[in-house]
Design an enzyme around this catalytic site. Structure first.
Site, mmCIF file in Angstrom:
data_model
loop_
_atom_site.group_PDB
_atom_site.id
_atom_site.type_symbol
_atom_site.label_atom_id
_atom_site.label_comp_id
_atom_site.label_asym_id
_atom_site.label_seq_id
_atom_site.Cartn_x
_atom_site.Cartn_y
_atom_site.Cartn_z
ATOM 1 N N LYS A 1 0.888 -1.173 0.000
ATOM 2 C CA LYS A 1 0.000 0.000 0.000
ATOM 3 C C LYS A 1 0.924 1.220 0.000
ATOM 4 C CE LYS A 1 -1.723 3.078 1.877
ATOM 5 N NZ LYS A 1 -1.552 4.496 1.468
ATOM 6 N N GLY B 1 7.044 5.380 7.970
ATOM 7 C CA GLY B 1 6.205 6.580 8.010
ATOM 8 C C GLY B 1 6.309 7.237 9.370
ATOM 9 N N SER B 2 5.198 7.834 9.813
ATOM 10 C CA SER B 2 5.224 8.629 11.046
ATOM 11 C C SER B 2 5.115 7.754 12.292
ATOM 12 C CB SER B 2 4.058 9.617 11.032
ATOM 13 O OG SER B 2 2.823 8.911 11.005
ATOM 14 N N GLY C 1 2.847 4.505 13.129
ATOM 15 C CA GLY C 1 3.609 3.333 13.572
ATOM 16 C C GLY C 1 2.965 2.656 14.775
ATOM 17 N N GLU D 1 9.893 1.804 10.632
ATOM 18 C CA GLU D 1 10.949 2.779 10.361
ATOM 19 C C GLU D 1 10.287 4.152 10.387
ATOM 20 O OE1 GLU D 1 12.792 5.350 9.241
ATOM 21 O OE2 GLU D 1 13.100 4.607 7.200
ATOM 22 N N CYS E 1 14.047 10.178 6.175
ATOM 23 C CA CYS E 1 14.019 9.685 7.552
ATOM 24 C C CYS E 1 15.368 9.902 8.233
ATOM 25 C CB CYS E 1 13.628 8.225 7.582
ATOM 26 S SG CYS E 1 14.519 7.239 6.379
ATOM 27 N N GLU F 1 10.807 15.950 14.708
ATOM 28 C CA GLU F 1 11.132 15.776 13.297
ATOM 29 C C GLU F 1 10.353 16.792 12.473
ATOM 30 O OE1 GLU F 1 9.867 12.134 11.094
ATOM 31 O OE2 GLU F 1 11.985 12.038 10.539
HETATM 32 P P1 NAI Z 1 2.037 8.792 7.518
HETATM 33 O O1 NAI Z 1 2.664 7.938 8.556
HETATM 34 O O2 NAI Z 1 0.609 9.197 7.722
HETATM 35 O O3 NAI Z 1 2.102 8.055 6.075
HETATM 36 C C1 NAI Z 1 2.959 6.981 5.741
HETATM 37 C C2 NAI Z 1 2.156 5.841 5.117
HETATM 38 O O4 NAI Z 1 1.214 5.345 6.070
HETATM 39 C C3 NAI Z 1 1.332 6.231 3.890
HETATM 40 O O5 NAI Z 1 1.304 5.173 2.969
HETATM 41 C C4 NAI Z 1 -0.058 6.413 4.478
HETATM 42 O O6 NAI Z 1 -1.087 6.235 3.518
HETATM 43 C C5 NAI Z 1 -0.093 5.325 5.521
HETATM 44 N N1 NAI Z 1 -1.076 5.528 6.592
HETATM 45 C C6 NAI Z 1 -1.548 6.703 7.086
HETATM 46 N N2 NAI Z 1 -2.458 6.475 8.062
HETATM 47 C C7 NAI Z 1 -2.551 5.128 8.198
HETATM 48 C C8 NAI Z 1 -3.322 4.256 9.038
HETATM 49 N N3 NAI Z 1 -4.190 4.742 9.938
HETATM 50 N N4 NAI Z 1 -3.156 2.928 8.918
HETATM 51 C C9 NAI Z 1 -2.287 2.416 8.019
HETATM 52 N N5 NAI Z 1 -1.552 3.181 7.179
HETATM 53 C C10 NAI Z 1 -1.682 4.517 7.267
HETATM 54 O O7 NAI Z 1 2.943 10.064 7.325
HETATM 55 P P2 NAI Z 1 2.531 11.485 6.680
HETATM 56 O O8 NAI Z 1 1.245 11.927 7.264
HETATM 57 O O9 NAI Z 1 2.610 11.361 5.235
HETATM 58 O O10 NAI Z 1 3.718 12.421 7.204
HETATM 59 C C11 NAI Z 1 3.694 12.938 8.542
HETATM 60 C C12 NAI Z 1 5.079 12.953 9.139
HETATM 61 O O11 NAI Z 1 5.557 11.624 9.263
HETATM 62 C C13 NAI Z 1 6.146 13.647 8.319
HETATM 63 O O12 NAI Z 1 6.157 15.031 8.513
HETATM 64 C C14 NAI Z 1 7.396 12.988 8.828
HETATM 65 O O13 NAI Z 1 7.805 13.588 10.022
HETATM 66 C C15 NAI Z 1 6.962 11.562 9.110
HETATM 67 N N6 NAI Z 1 7.306 10.672 7.987
HETATM 68 C C16 NAI Z 1 8.426 9.891 8.083
HETATM 69 C C17 NAI Z 1 8.817 9.117 7.011
HETATM 70 C C18 NAI Z 1 10.042 8.285 7.058
HETATM 71 O O14 NAI Z 1 10.691 8.073 6.029
HETATM 72 N N7 NAI Z 1 10.395 7.729 8.193
HETATM 73 C C19 NAI Z 1 8.082 9.123 5.746
HETATM 74 C C20 NAI Z 1 6.890 9.918 5.774
HETATM 75 C C21 NAI Z 1 6.549 10.669 6.855
#
Ligand code: NAI
Ligand code: MG
Length: 483
Positions: free
Chosen positions: A180, A233-234, A238, A255, A289, A385
């Site tokens: 996904k 992701g966030s 997580g 991660e 990240c 972050e």
């Molecule tokens: P996010 O954690 O919401 O998105 C990452 C992934 O998780 C996307 O595929 C999203 O569709 C999915 N996701 C979102 N809500 C979910 C849920 N309830 N259940 C399962 N999957 C879900 O991150 P977002 O909102 O795009 O960014 C927010 C902050 O997160 C950023 O500002 C950054 O600080 C951090 N982040 C860190 C990343 C990394 O590489 N470690 C990558 C992206 C964001």
């Protein structure tokens, strides 16, 4: 060169077929450089996820995929690596359109994406089990087996690289996968799905369902039919992933980013330090990240380092991706607003600010890079972050204080140590609480051979290197009493 890259259709890849979301809905794909929609993706939901998990289960248990040898799996992956390299320019064009990243950074991403499939394709038949000397009359072997069906939820910052990083080791071990990708940017994921088919990937081994996180992502992480889940992701999401994994009694890797320090001691070679200090926070607009988002600088060289760093920051320009400047637009309006509020709410002095290109479209999501300091190590800029081009500079007196400040956030992903003193290099590397330490260098992204992952709020589990092959497999001990 593709002047007009082919944009994928708004379809999911399920059991080898490209199909629309069952609800028939799509989501707009917005170009960060212009703020305008230029494509659409399927708005997948729980029923599409259920179809994909069933297709993966079938591929794993009864289909062609589950019957393949490690050599055969490896060859398909090596072929994928070749095809990603063949189409690298078109993939890079789409990636930079979709994410806003400068075209040369997108090109580098495709080199890395191909390299993941090369590394893990070549490794597929080199994961061996063990033999254990046990009691007389016994023969004991420990074999490595795939989990079964693995779920993969990835972010928008490096879509193509993330396919390589999380999918390639899972496939190498023989898992059937459901991915996904992030709704903000996932076109190259779909393109790599097509290339997988061209490479001979059996139906159901690699399924893709696009859609919103709280809908399709939540459905995947809750699904009782998956045996393992990998999430990047966030930290907020997580926690949800790990909670759902617990309910299904499965393992997960998380991660979740970081607040990674680069520690600059007074004996460091500044000509080597300065470009890396700047590059590690500007790469991908700081949306990495492992971005080096804290610069810890020994007080005795503070003035000198800050003056040179400020000059570099003033020369940075955020511009549309095709101009190929140091950074592009950030991924979304939401992300731009988040980064801008960190900048406007910072209590630390602003030392230097880069520019936004004068011809950058007003509707694009641009943020000029910012250097702040001296920052209080407890301030939000030094603790949270930002995920944008914002560097927090923090002075320290001595080695002890440097280590204390470096370790004093909730995160622990990567660190850089800059000193020519060999004993100090060893002491500091040992004392840092994180998953990777670079001595006289810094690597944000890349490094496919190097096990990578975090501690605490940066997550747990390891991807990259051979560690990922262990993560995406489980061991079985077979005890044979032959008398
Ligand atoms: P996010 O954690 O919401 O998105 C990452 C992934 O998780 C996307 O595929 C999203 O569709 C999915 N996701 C979102 N809500 C979910 C849920 N309830 N259940 C399962 N999957 C879900 O991150 P977002 O909102 O795009 O960014 C927010 C902050 O997160 C950023 O500002 C950054 O600080 C951090 N982040 C860190 C990343 C990394 O590489 N470690 C990558 C992206 C964001
Ligand atoms: Mg989110």
């Amino acid at each position: 060169m593709h002047s007009q890259p082919r944009i994928p259709e708004p379809l999911n890849l399920i059991g080898g077929a490209w199909v629309p979301a069952r609800n028939g809905k799509t989501l707009d794909v917005v170009s960060p450089s212009t703020g305008k929609a230029f494509a659409a993706i399927a708005a997948g939901g729980a029923d599409d996820i259920a179809d994909a998990v069933a297709a993966a289960r079938h591929a794993f248990e009864e289909g062609e995929w589950g019957q393949m040898t490690a050599v055969q799996r490896g060859r398909i992956m090596l072929k994928m690596s070749e095809l990603i390299t063949r189409d690298a320019e078109e993939l890079a064009q789409v990636e930079s359109l979709d994410t806003g990243k400068p075209i040369s950074q997108a090109r580098a991403d495709m080199v890395a994406a191909a390299r993941y499939f090369e590394y893990y394709g070549a490794a597929a038949d080199k994961v061996h089990g063990e033999h254990i000397p046990f009691m007389a009359g016994y023969d004991v072997k420990v074999v490595r087996e795939p989990h079964g069906v693995t779920g993969h939820i990835i972010p928008w910052n490096y879509p193509a690289q993330m396919v390589g990083r999380t999918l390639a080791p899972a496939l190498a071990m023989g898992n059937a996968t459901v991915m996904k990708p992030a709704e903000e940017a996932c076109l190259t994921v779909l393109m790599i799905g097509k290339l997988a088919q061209e490479a001979g990937m059996p139906a159901g081994a690699f399924n893709i369902v696009t859609g919103e996180g709280h809908v399709a992502g939540a459905a995947l992480s809750e699904h009782p039919g998956i045996d393992f889940i990998s999430f990047t992701g966030s930290p907020e999401v997580g926690v949800i992933i790990q909670t759902n994994a617990a309910r299904n009694f499965i393992g997960c890797t998380l991660e979740l980013g970081g607040k990674s320090p680069q520690i600059v001691f007074e004996d460091a070679d500044l000509d080597r330090v300065l470009p890396v200090l700047t590059g590690a926070i500007v790469q991908n607009g700081g949306q990495t990240c492992s971005a080096g988002s804290r610069a810890l600088i020994q007080r005795s060289i503070w003035d000198k380092v800050i003056a040179r760093l400020a000059e570099r920051f003033e020369n940075l320009t955020a511009a549309p991706s095709e101009q190929d400047r140091e950074l592009g637009a950030l991924i979304s309006r939401k992300q731009r607003d988040r980064v801008q509020s960190f900048i406007s709410e910072s209590n630390a002095p602003l030392i230097a600010r880069g520019k936004v290109a004068s011809d950058a479209p007003d509707e694009g999501f641009y943020v000029a890079p910012a250097l702040f300091g001296p920052c209080d190590p407890q301030s939000s800029l030094a603790q949270l972050e930002v995920f944008g081009p914002v560097l927090a500079a923090i002075p320290f007196e001595d080695e002890k204080e440097a280590v204390r400040i470096a370790n004093d956030t909730e995160f622990g992903l990567v660190a850089g140590v800059w000193t020519l003193d060999g004993n100090r290099q060893q002491r500091v590397a040992k004392a840092l609480r994180c998953g990777q330490v670079f001595i006289n260098g810094y690597g944000a992204g890349g490094g496919i051979e190097l096990p990578f992952g975090g501690r605490r709020k940066s997550g747990h589990g390891r991807e990259k290197g051979f560690a990922a092959l262990h993560e995406f497999s489980t061991i079985k001990t077979i005890v044979h009493n032959h008398g």
